[in-house]
Design a protein around this motif. Structure first.
Motif, short mmCIF file in Angstrom:
data_model
loop_
_atom_site.label_atom_id
_atom_site.label_comp_id
_atom_site.label_asym_id
_atom_site.label_seq_id
_atom_site.Cartn_x
_atom_site.Cartn_y
_atom_site.Cartn_z
N ASP A 118 0.84 -1.21 0.00
CA ASP A 118 0.00 0.00 0.00
C ASP A 118 0.87 1.25 0.00
O ASP A 118 0.56 2.24 -0.68
CB ASP A 118 -0.92 0.00 1.22
CG ASP A 118 -1.88 -1.17 1.21
OD1 ASP A 118 -2.45 -1.45 0.14
OD2 ASP A 118 -2.05 -1.80 2.26
N ARG A 119 1.97 1.23 0.76
CA ARG A 119 2.88 2.38 0.79
C ARG A 119 3.53 2.58 -0.58
O ARG A 119 3.67 3.71 -1.07
CB ARG A 119 3.95 2.16 1.87
CG ARG A 119 3.39 2.07 3.28
CD ARG A 119 4.48 1.74 4.30
NE ARG A 119 3.93 1.57 5.63
CZ ARG A 119 3.72 2.59 6.48
NH1 ARG A 119 4.05 3.81 6.12
NH2 ARG A 119 3.20 2.37 7.66
N LYS A 120 3.94 1.47 -1.20
CA LYS A 120 4.56 1.58 -2.52
C LYS A 120 3.56 2.09 -3.55
O LYS A 120 3.93 2.90 -4.43
CB LYS A 120 5.09 0.21 -2.94
CG LYS A 120 6.27 -0.27 -2.09
CD LYS A 120 6.74 -1.66 -2.55
CE LYS A 120 7.92 -2.15 -1.71
NZ LYS A 120 8.35 -3.50 -2.11
N LYS A 121 2.33 1.65 -3.46
CA LYS A 121 1.31 2.11 -4.40
C LYS A 121 1.03 3.60 -4.21
O LYS A 121 0.83 4.34 -5.19
CB LYS A 121 0.03 1.30 -4.21
CG LYS A 121 -1.02 1.53 -5.30
CD LYS A 121 -2.19 0.59 -5.11
CE LYS A 121 -3.25 0.82 -6.19
NZ LYS A 121 -4.42 -0.09 -6.01
N SER A 122 1.02 4.06 -2.95
CA SER A 122 0.83 5.50 -2.68
C SER A 122 1.95 6.30 -3.31
O SER A 122 1.71 7.34 -3.95
CB SER A 122 0.79 5.74 -1.16
OG SER A 122 -0.28 5.06 -0.57
N ALA A 123 3.19 5.85 -3.12
CA ALA A 123 4.33 6.56 -3.70
C ALA A 123 4.26 6.57 -5.22
O ALA A 123 4.58 7.58 -5.86
CB ALA A 123 5.63 5.92 -3.22
N ALA A 124 3.82 5.46 -5.82
CA ALA A 124 3.74 5.38 -7.27
C ALA A 124 2.72 6.36 -7.84
O ALA A 124 2.83 6.79 -8.99
CB ALA A 124 3.39 3.96 -7.70
N CYS A 125 1.71 6.71 -7.05
CA CYS A 125 0.67 7.65 -7.50
C CYS A 125 1.06 9.10 -7.23
O CYS A 125 0.26 10.01 -7.50
CB CYS A 125 -0.66 7.34 -6.81
SG CYS A 125 -1.38 5.76 -7.30
N GLY A 126 2.24 9.32 -6.66
CA GLY A 126 2.72 10.69 -6.46
C GLY A 126 2.56 11.22 -5.06
O GLY A 126 2.74 12.43 -4.83
N MET A 127 2.22 10.37 -4.08
CA MET A 127 2.09 10.85 -2.70
C MET A 127 3.46 10.90 -2.03
O MET A 127 4.33 10.08 -2.28
CB MET A 127 1.13 9.94 -1.91
CG MET A 127 -0.26 9.88 -2.53
SD MET A 127 -1.47 9.12 -1.45
CE MET A 127 -2.64 8.47 -2.64
N ASN A 128 3.61 11.88 -1.12
CA ASN A 128 4.90 12.10 -0.48
C ASN A 128 5.13 11.21 0.72
O ASN A 128 6.29 10.92 1.07
CB ASN A 128 5.00 13.57 -0.03
CG ASN A 128 4.86 14.53 -1.19
OD1 ASN A 128 3.75 14.85 -1.59
ND2 ASN A 128 5.98 14.97 -1.76
#
Length: 836
Positions: A804-814
């Motif tokens: 979930d953390r990796k997916k958030s980062a992939a979508c542009g979240m900091n």
């Protein structure tokens, strides 16, 4: 001449006897056959009627679950209705208006075959079952229930109409119908054929040319009067037994045809056999004739016995069906045993909230517990509606990723009011759980635990004890699975050996004075056993009267992929103060597994001496203290420690209650943080991470520097009202100005419509309707405005896995932080990204 006369009389006597016996045998066989076929026809018709009534009740349950009286967004209401309808297997759902129009929620366009019948019924406030055709020409069974939903422009619906393929009725009827023996048709009163299993291409049942007018008129008259009809008909040179009955909530009738051909062949064979005997008898003496007669008599009795045996078998099946029907009725009317647990939570917390209207924190806590109990109650109601699927082998599990920590915490929240009412001691011990995140059915797993723990609470007297031990083992199914082991024990009334052997049977309760005051339908343990078996697990019980009961459950659950985040903290000394020896041992083992040096104390005086030694040696351990220590208030003990040792110690409160309930008193006493029991690795890791990575003085300075965000504007995307209220209350105190977006699409629109630089940061929930947090973040980053690529976006979600953390980062979240909110972690993340 005399000899010829004698031969003639003998032959005539034999022939008359043969014809008479043949007629008697045929009459007896026909009578038994009529009884057998009539009983079977009624049984099939009853089963078919039950199927229709079940589907009607499921549509009614949709109206109950998504009440027309509750105000909500129209789109959200349609989504909620569609979700529940699809879960029950309906392939079509629409609103039906007073004008006879359909507003489709999902599924193809459907036109009713008899619009007047549907309209007349629903406008009269009655349930209705009728037929229609979709845009592909396929027949659809329409089930309408009166319901006045707001459908826009000031209009209200007259009914909610769900649809099933006509094949569903075929499949339901095929369960009890042997097509090799029975033909069936479902028709309307005018003879229009809805469906039939006979390979006959005709649209009207009464178009059969060679049927007698008298039979047709009698059948029509019975159908118009709503009466059952049975009789014998002749068609195509064959004889049939007909049974006709009206189907509930519709203008349909069920007709069953059973041929007499099998019985006719039996009688014909007997006649041929007796003809042979009569010819042979003409050449035999009277003694031989008597022997043949005796053989015929024995043969007839054998056939009568076989037919009687078949009749008894049919009667047995009918009685079994009747018992199953009574069992369903009894189950639905006596579910107090299974629904009492969440109902007590709802009613009890409602009363507490009403008595605490001036205490916002306590009301929020009550609403949270009411929400948890309500979700479980809804699960039980869905289970009751699924009983027909269970009986027909249609039971299914809804496999989804879940956190065992969250499940066990919810169980504790639901059970606590009952435990406190009886002043019982209830503890959950977590022993070396490495894989907290697994894939299984959340509702069914909670139901297993609540059924068993609820029974333990019910049959354990006041001041008793209930203990739950959760551990794990290697699964024989391979490395992709883990075996979760549950041991639930109490010191209640116990059970006899005889009752233990039948505890998992439906409607079974021990009948003696020790349990007679505890109500229940006797279905809880039977359902529990069925669910455990469906999950591929095992359950057993050990008990003795007066010595309590022990339940053992093992279930192999699939590990959630990519959950191997290393939960390790910098080495720090931790002192655990808890008077429960098993809790101490479990806490010490779990703390060491996340990299901390743990030491346990069960006595307050010994703990104070140890803290004095630490002060003398310059050490500053993190102190975890139970909220109930040796019968004393743990918060008061924290206050004493703080007064004696000052701020050089980090004091964390351990509690199986809710932080909202304890927060005010705990903060005043000097508590730095809170960790909820039972103690899982992830709970201790996230609860201690801030304190383990920062020394006490540094933490104090950080709080002083970072608590003021006056004038900063945050766009907060959160669809859950309760989570929004909690977040707003926490962050507003820091001086932040919050603007809410109820879903990802609204968040994107508000950002697009704002001036550049208006918002300093976006907090983004991940699981939202219309547009998810992932989609919203990616869409914001794709905008061409200058601040779209620069504005910090922090994910705030209950999804805590590494993927979930990796997916958030992939979508542009900091950054990515988890719920429930860790305020200190959130402050650090906002400070890091807004002050760059």
């Amino acid at each position: 001449m005399r000899r010829k006369t004698t031969h003639f009389l003998t032959a005539s006597f034999v022939l008359v006897q043969t014809m008479w016996m043949n007629q008697m045998g045929a009459g007896a066989i026909k009578e038994i056959g009529v009884i057998y076929m009539s009983g079977m026809s009624k049984q099939i018709a009853a089963h078919f009627g039950t199927t229709i009534e079940l589907r009607l009740s499921q549509v009614e349950s949709l109206v109950d679950a998504v009440s027309p009286a509750r105000k909500r967004d129209y789109s959200a209401m349609r989504l909620e209705l569609a979700y529940y309808a699809r879960s029950k297997g309906f392939e079509y759902l629409a609103f039906y208006t007073d004008e006879g129009d359909f507003q489709i929620i999902y599924g193809p366009k459907v036109v009713p075959e008899v619009p007047q019948a549907l309209h007349r019924s629903v406008m009269g406030g009655k349930d209705n079952v009728s037929a229609g055709q979709d845009e592909h020409g396929e027949r659809v069974v329409l089930i309408g229930v009166p319901a006045a939903y707001d459908i826009g422009e000031g209009r209200k619906s007259a009914a909610l109409v769900a649809g099933l393929p006509a094949d569903y009725l075929d499949d339901a009827l095929a369960v009890n119908v042997d097509s090799s023996m029975v033909d069936y048709s479902i028709i309307r009163t005018d003879g229009t054929v809805i469906m039939q299993n006979a390979d006959v291409a005709k649209s009207n049942y009464f178009d059969k040319a060679d049927w007698e007018d008298e039979y047709v008129s009698r059948l029509r008259e019975s159908m118009e009067n709503g009466e059952d009809y049975s009789g014998e008909i002749k068609a195509d040179g064959k004889r049939w037994n007909l049974y006709c009955t009206a189907l509930p909530a519709s203008e349909w009738h069920l007709l069953l045809h059973m041929p007499y051909s099998t019985l006719d062949r039996t009688v014909e064979r007997l006649a041929n056999r007796w003809s042979f005997c009569s010819v042979s008898g003409c050449m035999l003496v009277l003694g031989a004739l008597l022997l043949v007669f005796a053989g015929y008599y024995r043969l007839t009795r054998k056939q009568m016995y076989e037919l009687n045996k078949a009749y008894q078998s049919a009667e047995k099946e009918r009685h079994t069906a009747e018992r199953a029907s009574r069992a369903k009725s009894e189950f639905l009317s006596n579910m107090s045993h299974d629904i009492r647990t969440p109902m007590n939570g709802i009613m009890g917390m409602t009363m507490v909230a009403m008595n605490s209207l001036d205490d916002a924190v306590r009301i929020r806590l009550c609403l949270k517990r009411i929400s948890v109990s309500s979700r479980h109650l809804l699960g039980l109601i869905n289970d009751m509606l699924d009983m027909a699927k269970i009986e027909n082998g249609g039971f299914s599990l809804n496999m989804e990723p879940l956190s065992l920590r969250e499940v066990m915490h919810n169980i504790m929240t639901v059970i606590q009011p009952q435990v406190q009412e009886k002043n019982q001691k209830f503890n959950i011990y977590v022993q070396n759980i490495q894989y907290e995140n697994v894939c299984t059915d959340r509702v069914r797993l909670s139901q297993i635990l609540l059924n068993i723990i609820g029974n333990c609470v019910k049959f354990t007297p006041k001041d008793g004890m209930i203990q739950v031990f959760l551990s794990e083992e290697l699964s024989p199914r391979g490395n992709a699975y883990t075996r979760s082991c549950l041991h639930i024990k109490d010191n209640g009334v116990g059970m006899t050996q005889e009752f233990q052997e039948k505890i998992f049977e439906a409607f079974t309760r021990e009948d003696n004075e020790r349990v007679e005051k505890n109500e229940g339908a006797g279905m809880g343990m039977a359902i529990t056993k069925y669910i455990v078996d469906a999950m591929g697990g095992m359950i057993r019980v050990q008990s003795e009267p007066g010595a309590g009961s022990d339940f053992y459950i093992t279930i192999d659950m699939e590990k959630v992929p990519q959950q191997d985040q290393e939960l390790l903290l910098p080495q720090r000394d931790v002192l655990v103060i808890d008077d429960d020896e098993m809790s101490c041992q479990a806490a010490e083992s779990t703390l060491r597994s996340i990299g901390l040096r743990a030491e346990c104390m069960q006595d307050m005086e010994a703990a104070l001496k140890r803290l004095e030694e630490c002060r003398s040696s310059g050490e500053s351990p993190i102190v975890l203290i139970d909220w109930d220590i040796q019968g004393q208030d743990g918060i008061q003990e924290v206050s004493k420690i703080r007064g004696r040792f000052g701020k050089q110690l980090t004091l964390i409160l351990l509690s199986d209650g809710d932080w909202d309930e304890l927060e005010e008193k705990a903060v005043q006493a000097g508590v730095d943080g809170f960790v909820a029991k039972p103690l899982f690795r992830s709970g201790l890791y996230y609860g201690l991470r801030t304190f383990a990575e920062t020394k006490p003085q540094e933490l104090e300075n950080t709080q002083e520097d970072d608590m003021d965000f006056t004038g900063r504007r945050i766009l907060f995307a959160e669809d859950n009202d309760l989570n929004w209220e909690i977040g707003e209350a926490m962050l507003s105190e820091l001086g932040l100005e919050l603007d809410r977006a109820e879903n990802g699409k609204i968040c994107l629109e508000k950002f697009e419509q704002s001036d550049a630089g208006w918002y300093d940061l976006i907090l983004m929930d991940l699981r939202m309707p219309v547009m998810t947090g992932y989609e919203a973040a990616a869409a914001i980053r794709a905008l061409t405005r200058d601040d779209a690529a620069e504005i910090p976006i922090i994910a705030v979600s209950a999804d805590a896995f590494e993927d979930d953390r990796k997916k958030s980062a992939a979508c542009g979240m900091n950054a990515h932080t988890v719920k429930p909110y860790d305020l200190m972690e959130l402050i650090q993340l906002m400070n890091q990204h807004m002050h760059r």
